[in-house]
Write an enzyme that holds these catalytic residues in place. Structure first.
Site, short mmCIF file in Angstrom:
data_model
loop_
_atom_site.label_atom_id
_atom_site.label_comp_id
_atom_site.label_asym_id
_atom_site.label_seq_id
_atom_site.Cartn_x
_atom_site.Cartn_y
_atom_site.Cartn_z
N SER A 185 0.60 -1.47 0.01
CA SER A 185 0.12 0.08 -0.14
C SER A 185 0.84 1.60 0.31
O SER A 185 0.52 2.58 -0.19
CB SER A 185 -1.29 -0.10 1.11
OG SER A 185 -2.06 -0.84 1.41
N ALA A 244 -7.73 -16.91 0.29
CA ALA A 244 -6.29 -17.02 0.55
C ALA A 244 -5.02 -16.66 -0.55
O ALA A 244 -5.72 -17.26 -1.37
CB ALA A 244 -6.59 -18.23 1.51
N TYR A 247 -10.73 2.44 5.21
CA TYR A 247 -9.83 1.87 4.15
C TYR A 247 -10.45 1.18 3.57
O TYR A 247 -11.02 0.06 3.79
CB TYR A 247 -8.72 1.50 5.01
CG TYR A 247 -7.46 1.22 3.92
CD1 TYR A 247 -6.70 2.11 4.06
CD2 TYR A 247 -7.28 -0.25 3.26
CE1 TYR A 247 -4.92 2.40 2.99
CE2 TYR A 247 -5.86 -0.51 2.95
CZ TYR A 247 -5.16 1.24 2.69
OH TYR A 247 -4.17 0.83 1.73
N SER A 248 -9.95 1.50 2.05
CA SER A 248 -10.86 0.42 0.98
C SER A 248 -9.67 0.32 -0.52
O SER A 248 -9.86 1.65 -1.16
CB SER A 248 -12.44 1.09 0.84
OG SER A 248 -12.75 0.01 -0.31
N ASN A 249 -9.46 -0.69 -0.51
CA ASN A 249 -8.25 -0.45 -1.74
C ASN A 249 -9.46 -0.12 -3.04
O ASN A 249 -8.64 0.24 -4.10
CB ASN A 249 -7.66 -1.18 -2.62
CG ASN A 249 -7.12 -2.09 -0.64
OD1 ASN A 249 -5.82 -1.37 -0.81
ND2 ASN A 249 -7.33 -3.29 0.26
N GLY A 300 2.55 -0.91 3.41
CA GLY A 300 2.23 -1.87 2.66
C GLY A 300 1.64 -3.13 3.80
O GLY A 300 3.51 -3.43 4.17
#
Length: 395
Positions: free
Chosen positions: A107, A171, A205-207, A349
């Site tokens: 990140s 996973a 928090y969102s990618n 990250g």
């Protein structure tokens, strides 16, 4: 043949994004791993006042927290760089950890992406307060989700309410980690779930936010995201060992320690260095070194990459619940209180195999610490990484 969105359920979940509100904190992995340890200091023209603390901190990360390897790079106010390593690069061969080796930066990619968006804003090509709809018409729709009500600013600050696509991926082991996926497929996965809250009414928090930021960059410039990050940020900041992997590139080009993963607490560590990072894209695909990350954050906050107005916007923060104590989120960057007073500006990250944390102070110090597992074998692992960062900046 199923399309990417149908196949995403079989893709590995990068643990840098496994949990919606976490960047640098991850679940525990197996305890009791014994590794032989080496410790080196290179490129240190003189010992800094925090050297001893950094050395001891890295030793703890390897001996007590059972990370296979730990790397650190610190830069003082005088510009001198001190690089450190502890542990082993490969659990099987016991090879030495390469000094300032390359790692998957996870990140830490977000501030690179945010910097490009803010550069485009400074050029009048993006309006931060404009709705996403202006740049990506009819694309962002879902339950409680409407691109006409979400601004670019909210994407960069994680106040959009958009669900995080990485929450819904499986996973990160097995064949799935070698699957290439398109950004639109990840967006489809996110939009199949309802919003977390109304735009501007919370922080999460969102990618997915940075996936959309990457798509906006490509729409506005007409060029690939990797190219824009390279010539606008990497080259301008003088980063020699940082790059955005090309499609299909599962390797790490330069000298690097191997990355490891335990799929669940108590499971053995598995080598997971070779992987397709496409699911991370604008949110976490970069490869870098600790010293290059220091150089990037230093250039960023010295005003070498952004105009003053855009840098001020980047540094305007909101509370970031779910991160670490005192953390606040700006536009692609995090401010963290230091034990000696003042703030560290940077990011963190997590991506399968690697965890990094670091940043710079207003006084000119910089540090980045990286470990070669994206989950600790002791509950204190992430806190101990943060303690090394604090020691390097304060002592």
């Amino acid at each position: 043949m199923p399309d990417d969105s149908q196949r995403l359920r079989g893709v590995r979940a990068s643990r840098w994004t496994k949990r919606r509100r976490r960047i640098a904190l991850t679940a525990a992995i197996a305890a009791g791993l014994a590794v032989c340890t080496t410790l080196t200091v290179a490129n240190a023209q003189s010992r800094g006042p925090g050297d001893g603390g950094v050395r001891k901190g890295l030793e703890r990360l390897v001996h007590k927290d059972d990370y296979p390897a730990a790397l650190a790079s610190s830069t003082g106010r005088d510009g001198r760089t001190h690089n450190y390593t502890a542990g082993v690069a490969d659990l099987k061969t016991k090879a030495k950890v390469p000094v300032d080796g390359q790692v998957r930066a996870g990140s830490n990619t977000k501030p690179f992406t945010a910097a490009v968006v803010l550069q485009l804003a400074g050029e009048g090509k993006i309006d931060l307060e404009a709705p996403v709809e202006r740049y990506l018409p009819n694309l962002v729709r879902g339950e409680g989700i409407d691109g006409r009500r979400i601004t670019v600013h909210q994407l960069l600050q994680h106040t959009s309410g958009l669900p995080d696509y990485a929450q819904f991926m499986e996973a990160p082991n097995g064949k799935g980690r070698h699957l290439y996926v398109q950004p639109r497929s990840m967006l489809d996965l996110a939009l199949s779930h309802k919003a977390n809250f109304e735009p501007g009414k919370g922080w999460s928090y969102s990618n997915t936010n940075y996936l959309l930021a990457g798509l906006i960059i490509e729409k506005v410039t007409g060029r690939p995201l990797a190219e824009e990050i390279d010539h606008r940020v990497i080259q301008r900041a003088g980063l020699r060992h940082t790059y955005f992997p090309a499609p299909g590139d599962e390797s790490i080009r330069g000298a690097h320690p191997e990355g490891y993963l335990a799929v669940k607490p108590g499971a053995p560590l598995e080598k997971i260095t070779k992987m397709d990072p496409s699911a991370a894209w604008a949110a976490g695909q970069l490869i870098s070194t600790p010293s290059d990350l220091n150089r990037f954050f230093t250039a960023l906050f010295d005003g070498k990459l952004l105009k003053p107005a855009q840098l001020k916007q980047m540094r305007t923060t909101v509370p970031a619940p779910g991160l670490w104590p005192g953390a606040r989120y700006g536009l692609g960057v995090i401010s963290t209180p230091l034990s000696c007073g003042g703030l560290m500006w940077g990011h963190g990250g997590d991506i399968s195999g690697y965890h990094t944390l670091g940043g710079v102070t207003d006084g000119g110090r910089a540090v980045t610490v990286a470990v070669t597992a994206d989950g600790p074998s002791s509950a204190r692992g992430p806190a101990d990484v943060q303690a090394v960062v604090d020691t390097a900046l304060c002592k």
